[in-house]
Structures are given as structure tokens and as C-alpha cells.
Design a protein around this motif. Structure first.
Motif, PDB file in Angstrom:
ATOM      1  N   UNK A   1       0.794  -1.221   0.000  1.00 24.62           N
ATOM      2  CA  UNK A   1       0.000   0.000   0.000  1.00 24.62           C
ATOM      3  C   UNK A   1       0.826   1.269   0.000  1.00 24.62           C
ATOM      4  N   UNK A   2       2.145   1.139   0.073  1.00 22.84           N
ATOM      5  CA  UNK A   2       3.003   2.301  -0.095  1.00 22.84           C
ATOM      6  C   UNK A   2       3.327   2.552  -1.565  1.00 22.84           C
ATOM      7  N   UNK A   3       2.927   1.639  -2.451  1.00 20.44           N
ATOM      8  CA  UNK A   3       3.024   1.843  -3.893  1.00 20.44           C
ATOM      9  C   UNK A   3       1.640   2.080  -4.490  1.00 20.44           C
ATOM     10  N   UNK A   4       0.697   1.192  -4.168  1.00 22.42           N
ATOM     11  CA  UNK A   4      -0.644   1.292  -4.737  1.00 22.42           C
ATOM     12  C   UNK A   4      -1.509   2.238  -3.909  1.00 22.42           C
ATOM     13  N   UNK A   5      -2.124   3.187  -4.591  1.00 23.62           N
ATOM     14  CA  UNK A   5      -3.021   4.124  -3.922  1.00 23.62           C
ATOM     15  C   UNK A   5      -4.453   3.606  -3.893  1.00 23.62           C
ATOM     16  N   UNK A   6      -4.767   2.674  -4.809  1.00 19.66           N
ATOM     17  CA  UNK A   6      -6.116   2.131  -4.936  1.00 19.66           C
ATOM     18  C   UNK A   6      -6.049   0.636  -5.228  1.00 19.66           C
ATOM     19  N   UNK A   7      -7.072  -0.092  -4.781  1.00 23.95           N
ATOM     20  CA  UNK A   7      -7.220  -1.513  -5.074  1.00 23.95           C
ATOM     21  C   UNK A   7      -8.633  -1.731  -5.611  1.00 23.95           C
ATOM     22  N   UNK A   8      -8.736  -2.430  -6.748  1.00 18.50           N
ATOM     23  CA  UNK A   8     -10.030  -2.695  -7.381  1.00 18.50           C
ATOM     24  C   UNK A   8     -10.220  -4.202  -7.454  1.00 18.50           C
ATOM     25  N   UNK A   9     -11.203  -4.725  -6.739  1.00 15.01           N
ATOM     26  CA  UNK A   9     -11.409  -6.171  -6.658  1.00 15.01           C
ATOM     27  C   UNK A   9     -12.799  -6.525  -7.176  1.00 15.01           C
ATOM     28  N   UNK A  10     -12.856  -7.130  -8.366  1.00 18.71           N
ATOM     29  CA  UNK A  10     -14.104  -7.590  -8.951  1.00 18.71           C
ATOM     30  C   UNK A  10     -14.321  -9.056  -8.566  1.00 18.71           C
ATOM     31  N   UNK A  11     -15.263  -9.318  -7.673  1.00 16.06           N
ATOM     32  CA  UNK A  11     -15.643 -10.671  -7.242  1.00 16.06           C
ATOM     33  C   UNK A  11     -14.485 -11.443  -6.620  1.00 16.06           C
ATOM     34  N   UNK A  12     -13.896 -10.925  -5.544  1.00 14.99           N
ATOM     35  CA  UNK A  12     -12.800 -11.652  -4.891  1.00 14.99           C
ATOM     36  C   UNK A  12     -13.315 -12.808  -4.045  1.00 14.99           C
ATOM     37  N   UNK A  13     -12.403 -13.757  -3.764  1.00 14.69           N
ATOM     38  CA  UNK A  13     -12.752 -14.871  -2.894  1.00 14.69           C
ATOM     39  C   UNK A  13     -12.203 -14.715  -1.488  1.00 14.69           C
ATOM     40  N   UNK A  14     -11.025 -14.085  -1.360  1.00 12.96           N
ATOM     41  CA  UNK A  14     -10.365 -13.962  -0.060  1.00 12.96           C
ATOM     42  C   UNK A  14      -9.292 -12.886  -0.177  1.00 12.96           C
ATOM     43  N   UNK A  15      -8.600 -12.649   0.918  1.00 18.30           N
ATOM     44  CA  UNK A  15      -7.411 -11.797   0.901  1.00 18.30           C
ATOM     45  C   UNK A  15      -6.424 -12.379   1.891  1.00 18.30           C
ATOM     46  N   UNK A  16      -5.129 -12.282   1.551  1.00 14.72           N
ATOM     47  CA  UNK A  16      -4.079 -12.827   2.414  1.00 14.72           C
ATOM     48  C   UNK A  16      -2.853 -11.922   2.358  1.00 14.72           C
TER      49      UNK A  16
ATOM     50  N   UNK B   1       0.111  -5.148   6.453  1.00 15.35           N
ATOM     51  CA  UNK B   1      -0.580  -3.978   5.936  1.00 15.35           C
ATOM     52  C   UNK B   1       0.375  -2.793   5.898  1.00 15.35           C
ATOM     53  N   UNK B   2       0.478  -2.202   4.712  1.00 15.77           N
ATOM     54  CA  UNK B   2       1.293  -0.986   4.553  1.00 15.77           C
ATOM     55  C   UNK B   2       0.451   0.070   3.865  1.00 15.77           C
ATOM     56  N   UNK B   3       0.571   1.305   4.330  1.00 13.72           N
ATOM     57  CA  UNK B   3      -0.176   2.386   3.715  1.00 13.72           C
ATOM     58  C   UNK B   3      -1.673   2.224   3.943  1.00 13.72           C
ATOM     59  N   UNK B   4      -2.435   3.061   3.249  1.00 15.68           N
ATOM     60  CA  UNK B   4      -3.887   3.032   3.352  1.00 15.68           C
ATOM     61  C   UNK B   4      -4.501   3.225   1.961  1.00 15.68           C
ATOM     62  N   UNK B   5      -4.296   2.263   1.052  1.00 13.87           N
ATOM     63  CA  UNK B   5      -4.928   2.402  -0.260  1.00 13.87           C
ATOM     64  C   UNK B   5      -6.446   2.380  -0.122  1.00 13.87           C
ATOM     65  N   UNK B   6      -7.123   3.120  -0.982  1.00 17.92           N
ATOM     66  CA  UNK B   6      -8.572   3.058  -1.043  1.00 17.92           C
ATOM     67  C   UNK B   6      -8.967   1.778  -1.785  1.00 17.92           C
ATOM     68  N   UNK B   7     -10.119   1.213  -1.430  1.00 18.21           N
ATOM     69  CA  UNK B   7     -10.492  -0.107  -1.939  1.00 18.21           C
ATOM     70  C   UNK B   7     -11.897  -0.074  -2.545  1.00 18.21           C
ATOM     71  N   UNK B   8     -12.024  -0.689  -3.714  1.00 15.72           N
ATOM     72  CA  UNK B   8     -13.306  -0.879  -4.396  1.00 15.72           C
ATOM     73  C   UNK B   8     -13.543  -2.377  -4.538  1.00 15.72           C
ATOM     74  N   UNK B   9     -14.696  -2.857  -4.072  1.00 10.25           N
ATOM     75  CA  UNK B   9     -15.072  -4.266  -4.242  1.00 10.25           C
ATOM     76  C   UNK B   9     -16.456  -4.322  -4.863  1.00 10.25           C
ATOM     77  N   UNK B  10     -16.607  -5.162  -5.888  1.00 11.72           N
ATOM     78  CA  UNK B  10     -17.926  -5.459  -6.439  1.00 11.72           C
ATOM     79  C   UNK B  10     -18.127  -6.967  -6.455  1.00 11.72           C
ATOM     80  N   UNK B  11     -19.390  -7.382  -6.425  1.00  8.38           N
ATOM     81  CA  UNK B  11     -19.673  -8.822  -6.418  1.00  8.38           C
ATOM     82  C   UNK B  11     -21.115  -9.048  -6.838  1.00  8.38           C
ATOM     83  N   UNK B  12     -21.339 -10.082  -7.656  1.00  2.56           N
ATOM     84  CA  UNK B  12     -22.681 -10.425  -8.092  1.00  2.56           C
ATOM     85  C   UNK B  12     -23.415 -11.262  -7.060  1.00  2.56           C
TER      86      UNK B  12
END
Length: 235
Positions: A151-166, A170-181
């Protein structure tokens, strides 16, 4: 002599070291081209029409789903890239899916992406305040994992239909977008995004969460919403 970007010095396999270069030394023409970093599984770079080296551009790293390729990744936003002046970088995973998923550890995919970013930062003017990582399905899970870790490189994260996160940490505070059907039968919404969203908010991240009536897919309107969220000025 071409200046190198000031990167991160670490041997941590989860860390991306490449950073945007204030004075990139290459020239890029508009269009789609292979990365040229691997004869078998490589990746793609899309340079939008109107790209100018004197005007740092936003960048999205796009990650395909399991069994996919860079072509699937870049298709998520390619039709919108020219209007937004958006650079798109889509690497292929080294195997059928991303290392943290297939091998349960960070390693070869991080190294390959790091090399691709270093190559891009050496030749393209990239705005360090507008760098996103995104993906679909397994690519979305990997985008969340790698994006929060870096998160010290990426300012944003865009996750279309994710299953998990690992994330490794945690570094920085990127803004996050999640969508899911809501009708997703591949990665069901209840154990996936509806579980992840509260965890992300509790961890203190700025989250935009969006459900839609549909299956395991990225509808065009969701892709447009994600781009407007990432680049409000693009309309």
C-alpha cells in the motif's frame, strides 16, 4: 544515462520494489504490446491514445482470474482507457493462478510483476498518486492481498468478485473498491465479499462496496463505476 526509480530495498518476497521514475528515459507510442519478458507466459501493456511523457498518467495493474491470461485482465478496462488517459499493465501469472493461491506463498509472480513495473517506470511517466492494482476472481483476491501488502506503492485496489485476501502485512492506506454479483455461483457472495467488506472497514480502510444482480462477471457498468471511483475527473 537513464535514471532508475527509487525503489524499496528488501528481500521480502511479498514486496514490490519498483517505484515511478521522475525522469523516465524511454518513448512510448499508443497501443497494445507484449511486455517481452517471457517467451511463454508474458503480459501486455496498453498505452492510451494521447499519452504524453510530460504529463504523468494514471496506471492500473490488472490481474486475470484462474486459468486466464493477460488478455482477460486487460479486457476489464481497455475500452475505457483512452478516454481516461489510463496506462494498463496486465501480467500473466507464472502458473495457472497466482503464487499465493497456487503455492500458498508469495514469490515468482511478485518478482515478475516487479520487473515489469521497473521496466514500465523506466520508460513511462506514471503519476505516483494514481496507481491501482485490480483484478477479477482469483486476480481480485491477489489484488487485495498484494495491494494491502504494498500500500506504499498502490493508492487504490479494485477487486471484482474476490474470494479472499491474504496480505503478508498492511502498509499504507490504499482506497479499496469491491464489487460482487449476488447470483455468483463460482465465488459465492456470502462467504466472500460479504465477509471481506466488514473486515476491511474494521481495519480502517476507505472502502467502496458494490453488489449487483448477476453472476460471476464484471458487467460494463461496474467497470465504469470502478474507473469513475479511481479517476473522478475522468467522468
Amino acid at each position: 544515462m537513464q535514471a532508475r526509480s527509487a525503489g524499496v530495498t528488501t528481500n521480502d518476497p511479498s514486496r514490490l520494489r519498483a517505484r515511478p521514475n521522475a525522469k523516465p528515459g524511454g518513448e512510448l507510442s499508443a497501443g497494445l504490446r507484449p511486455l517481452g519478458r517471457s517467451p511463454r507466459r508474458d503480459g501486455l501493456l496498453y498505452v492510451p491514445a494521447g499519452y504524453r511523457p510530460d504529463r504523468p498518467a494514471p496506471l492500473v495493474v490488472l490481474l486475470h482470474g484462474a486459468g486466464g491470461s493477460a488478455h482477460h485482465g486487460i479486457a476489464l478496462l481497455r475500452e475505457l482507457a483512452d478516454a481516461a488517459g489510463l496506462l494498463l499493465l496486465a501480467p500473466d501469472s507464472r502458473h495457472s493462478s497466482w503464487d499465493i493461491i497456487s503455492d500458498d506463498a508469495y514469490g515468482p509472480d511478485v518478482a515478475f510483476l516487479d520487473g515489469a513495473l521497473e521496466q514500465l517506470f523506466g520508460s513511462a511517466a506514471v503519476d505516483p498518486a494514481r496507481i491501482a492494482i485490480g483484478g477479477f476472481s482469483d486476480g481480485a483476491s491477489y489484488a487485495l492481498s498484494l495491494g494491502l501488502t504494498n500500500g506504499d506503492l498502490f493508492t487504490h485496489v479494485i477487486a471484482f468478485s474476490p474470494g479472499f485476501m491474504a496480505p503478508a502485512e498492511q502498509r499504507g492506506r490504499p482506497r479499496i473498491f469491491i464489487s460482487h454479483g449476488a447470483q455468483d455461483q463460482v465465488l459465492r457472495i456470502d462467504p466472500c465479499s460479504r465477509r471481506l467488506a466488514p473486515l476491511i472497514r474494521v481495519a480502517g480502510y476507505d472502502l467502496r462496496y458494490q453488489e449487483f444482480e448477476g453472476p460471476h462477471a464484471v458487467p460494463p457498468e461496474i467497470a465504469r463505476d470502478a474507473l469513475r471511483w479511481f479517476l473522478p475527473e475522468a467522468g
